[in-house]
Design a protein around this motif. Structure first.
Motif, PDB file in Angstrom:
ATOM      1  N   LEU A   1       0.802  -1.222   0.000  1.00 58.56           N
ATOM      2  CA  LEU A   1       0.000   0.000   0.000  1.00 58.56           C
ATOM      3  C   LEU A   1       0.836   1.275   0.000  1.00 58.56           C
ATOM      4  O   LEU A   1       0.448   2.264  -0.582  1.00 58.56           O
TER       5      LEU A   1
ATOM      6  N   GLU B   1      -1.860   4.625  10.396  1.00 57.82           N
ATOM      7  CA  GLU B   1      -2.951   3.844   9.824  1.00 57.82           C
ATOM      8  C   GLU B   1      -3.415   4.482   8.520  1.00 57.82           C
ATOM      9  O   GLU B   1      -3.486   5.710   8.423  1.00 57.82           O
TER      10      GLU B   1
ATOM     11  N   GLN C   1      -6.862   4.537   6.652  1.00 54.94           N
ATOM     12  CA  GLN C   1      -8.242   4.207   6.978  1.00 54.94           C
ATOM     13  C   GLN C   1      -9.119   4.376   5.745  1.00 54.94           C
ATOM     14  O   GLN C   1      -8.965   5.326   4.982  1.00 54.94           O
ATOM     15  N   SER C   2     -10.055   3.450   5.572  1.00 58.48           N
ATOM     16  CA  SER C   2     -10.984   3.466   4.455  1.00 58.48           C
ATOM     17  C   SER C   2     -12.372   3.845   4.951  1.00 58.48           C
ATOM     18  O   SER C   2     -12.843   3.331   5.956  1.00 58.48           O
TER      19      SER C   2
ATOM     20  N   ASP D   1     -15.060   3.645   2.791  1.00 56.56           N
ATOM     21  CA  ASP D   1     -15.922   3.165   1.715  1.00 56.56           C
ATOM     22  C   ASP D   1     -17.216   2.530   2.216  1.00 56.56           C
ATOM     23  O   ASP D   1     -18.211   2.518   1.508  1.00 56.56           O
TER      24      ASP D   1
ATOM     25  N   TRP E   1     -15.298   4.387   9.252  1.00 53.87           N
ATOM     26  CA  TRP E   1     -13.852   4.271   9.012  1.00 53.87           C
ATOM     27  C   TRP E   1     -13.324   2.932   9.510  1.00 53.87           C
ATOM     28  O   TRP E   1     -13.539   2.565  10.657  1.00 53.87           O
ATOM     29  N   GLN E   2     -12.630   2.225   8.625  1.00 53.91           N
ATOM     30  CA  GLN E   2     -12.000   0.943   8.930  1.00 53.91           C
ATOM     31  C   GLN E   2     -10.503   1.066   8.670  1.00 53.91           C
ATOM     32  O   GLN E   2     -10.094   1.738   7.721  1.00 53.91           O
TER      33      GLN E   2
ATOM     34  N   THR F   1      -7.378  -0.053   7.043  1.00 54.70           N
ATOM     35  CA  THR F   1      -7.007  -0.866   5.890  1.00 54.70           C
ATOM     36  C   THR F   1      -5.612  -1.454   6.069  1.00 54.70           C
ATOM     37  O   THR F   1      -5.361  -2.599   5.741  1.00 54.70           O
ATOM     38  N   GLU F   2      -4.709  -0.633   6.567  1.00 55.80           N
ATOM     39  CA  GLU F   2      -3.334  -1.079   6.839  1.00 55.80           C
ATOM     40  C   GLU F   2      -2.785  -0.208   7.959  1.00 55.80           C
ATOM     41  O   GLU F   2      -3.140   0.964   8.076  1.00 55.80           O
TER      42      GLU F   2
ATOM     43  N   PRO G   1      -7.510   2.725  -0.782  1.00 55.83           N
ATOM     44  CA  PRO G   1      -8.983   2.715  -0.794  1.00 55.83           C
ATOM     45  C   PRO G   1      -9.570   3.855  -1.632  1.00 55.83           C
ATOM     46  O   PRO G   1      -8.915   4.860  -1.878  1.00 55.83           O
TER      47      PRO G   1
ATOM     48  N   LEU H   1     -10.301   7.653   1.581  1.00 58.18           N
ATOM     49  CA  LEU H   1      -9.328   7.348   2.623  1.00 58.18           C
ATOM     50  C   LEU H   1      -8.899   8.574   3.406  1.00 58.18           C
ATOM     51  O   LEU H   1      -9.094   9.708   2.981  1.00 58.18           O
TER      52      LEU H   1
ATOM     53  N   CYS I   1      -8.889   4.370  -7.574  1.00 56.81           N
ATOM     54  CA  CYS I   1      -8.820   3.224  -6.668  1.00 56.81           C
ATOM     55  C   CYS I   1      -9.151   1.924  -7.386  1.00 56.81           C
ATOM     56  O   CYS I   1      -9.801   1.917  -8.438  1.00 56.81           O
TER      57      CYS I   1
END
Length: 122
Positions: A4, A63, A65-66, A68, A72-73, A75-76, A96, A99, A120
């Motif tokens: 990423l 971090e 964060q996505s 989508d 917010w999650q 992602t890495e 993402p 992001l 993306c």
């Protein structure tokens, strides 16, 4: 799958106007340590930002964060060691679609404004 985030040379982001601190900060006492993180640059075919430490050395937690899925999650995430330096990072199709980037060092925290990645892979 490509990683990423990749570090790039300072020259790549100088043209984007993102390189923070073109020259390393002068040696300073530890209490003047500053977490640096630029806002995300969303240009043609690239998403880029800069992150690092000025005035000290240490591990910065970060971090990607996505947003989508409506919330917010992470992602890495990871930890990167900086020694009075700022690194430049970029991505594109491997990032993402929506992001933001978070960084923490000690009590200092930085969170970029969210951006839409029009290139993306999602």
């Amino acid at each position: 799958m490509r990683k990423l985030m990749s570090a790039v040379g300072a020259g790549a982001l100088l043209t984007a106007g993102l390189f923070v601190g073109a020259t390393p900060a002068q040696a300073a006492p530890a209490e003047t340590c500053t977490l640096v993180q630029s806002e995300i640059y969303n240009g043609a075919n690239i998403i880029a930002w800069a992150r690092g430490l000025q005035g000290c050395a240490g591990d910065v937690y970060w971090e990607i964060q996505s947003g989508d899925s409506g919330s917010w999650q992470v992602t890495e995430s990871g930890t990167t060691y900086y020694n009075n330096q700022v690194g430049n990072y970029y991505g594109d199709v491997d990032l993402p679609c929506y992001l933001r980037v978070y960084a923490k060092f000690g009590t200092q925290e930085k969170l970029t404004q969210p951006v839409r990645n029009n290139n993306c892979g999602g």
